[in-house]
Design an enzyme around this catalytic site. Sequence first.
Site, PDB file in Angstrom:
ATOM      1  N   ASN A 111      -4.918   3.377  -7.104  1.00 50.13           N
ATOM      2  CA  ASN A 111      -4.179   4.561  -6.656  1.00 50.13           C
ATOM      3  C   ASN A 111      -2.907   4.810  -7.470  1.00 50.13           C
ATOM      4  O   ASN A 111      -1.966   5.429  -6.987  1.00 50.13           O
ATOM      5  CB  ASN A 111      -3.825   4.444  -5.169  1.00 50.13           C
ATOM      6  CG  ASN A 111      -5.056   4.331  -4.291  1.00 50.13           C
ATOM      7  OD1 ASN A 111      -6.041   5.032  -4.498  1.00 50.13           O
ATOM      8  ND2 ASN A 111      -5.020   3.418  -3.326  1.00 50.13           N
ATOM      9  N   ARG A 112      -2.896   4.319  -8.683  1.00 50.73           N
ATOM     10  CA  ARG A 112      -1.756   4.484  -9.588  1.00 50.73           C
ATOM     11  C   ARG A 112      -0.486   3.798  -9.074  1.00 50.73           C
ATOM     12  O   ARG A 112       0.614   4.083  -9.550  1.00 50.73           O
ATOM     13  CB  ARG A 112      -1.479   5.965  -9.874  1.00 50.73           C
ATOM     14  CG  ARG A 112      -2.630   6.696 -10.577  1.00 50.73           C
ATOM     15  CD  ARG A 112      -2.886   6.100 -11.963  1.00 50.73           C
ATOM     16  NE  ARG A 112      -3.872   6.840 -12.719  1.00 50.73           N
ATOM     17  CZ  ARG A 112      -5.151   6.479 -12.853  1.00 50.73           C
ATOM     18  NH1 ARG A 112      -5.587   5.379 -12.238  1.00 50.73           N
ATOM     19  NH2 ARG A 112      -5.986   7.185 -13.573  1.00 50.73           N
ATOM     20  N   LEU A 113      -0.625   2.886  -8.135  1.00 53.34           N
ATOM     21  CA  LEU A 113       0.524   2.141  -7.622  1.00 53.34           C
ATOM     22  C   LEU A 113       0.612   0.816  -8.380  1.00 53.34           C
ATOM     23  O   LEU A 113       0.421  -0.272  -7.831  1.00 53.34           O
ATOM     24  CB  LEU A 113       0.385   1.934  -6.107  1.00 53.34           C
ATOM     25  CG  LEU A 113       0.379   3.224  -5.291  1.00 53.34           C
ATOM     26  CD1 LEU A 113       0.166   2.938  -3.814  1.00 53.34           C
ATOM     27  CD2 LEU A 113       1.686   3.995  -5.499  1.00 53.34           C
TER      28      LEU A 113
END
Length: 218
Positions: free
Chosen positions: A196-198
């Site tokens: 999630n691009r985290l």
Amino acid sequence: MTPESLSPAGMRRDYAERGALLESDLAADWTSQFARWFAEAGAAGLPEPNAMIVATADPAARPSARTVLLKGFDERGFVFFTNYTSRKGTEALANPAASLVFPWFAMHRQVLVAGAVEQVDRAETEEYFATRPRGSQLGAWASPQSQVLPDRAAVEAGLAAAAERFGTEGPVPPPPHWGGLRVIPETVEFWQGRSNRLHDRLRFRRTAAGWVVERLAP
């Protein structure tokens, strides 16, 4: 028009499968942590894991970037070699600051470095230059790097002239305008892709009291 299958906006990849980078995972210092990740990149079979993007800027703050090969690192910093009259050489010497990116995409990892630039001493340049293949040694004499040339024949002519000058035997010294540059890190960030691009981003930052570790927002 770009075909839908090749549209950059539609290209996505989840980074979940490569794990995490937590504070408890870090080595005690950036040098050890970089050595660990560098060794893992080599063991994973990544092509040229020592390839890095080097960004410099001229005195007017206009940036430029290119891929260069790392040739050494220790607690003093990261070393690469170049023609000092090339674009990167002239920029780094006129505006002695640079950033580096090691793009280990297959492992969903990056290492990002920012710091000052200094020339390595001549003895270190000579020691490294002696390890280069003879063709690469001659190439350093042959090429006025980054200068405009009329055609490929000018490159071949330069190599032929260098070969005639130094022959096929005996040592080839490094040109006086060629040598090493060391990026002395002020920050070294270790970036691990996450879902999630985290992403995990842990940065070693130099302070007056020593190095500190900071987590950056993804």
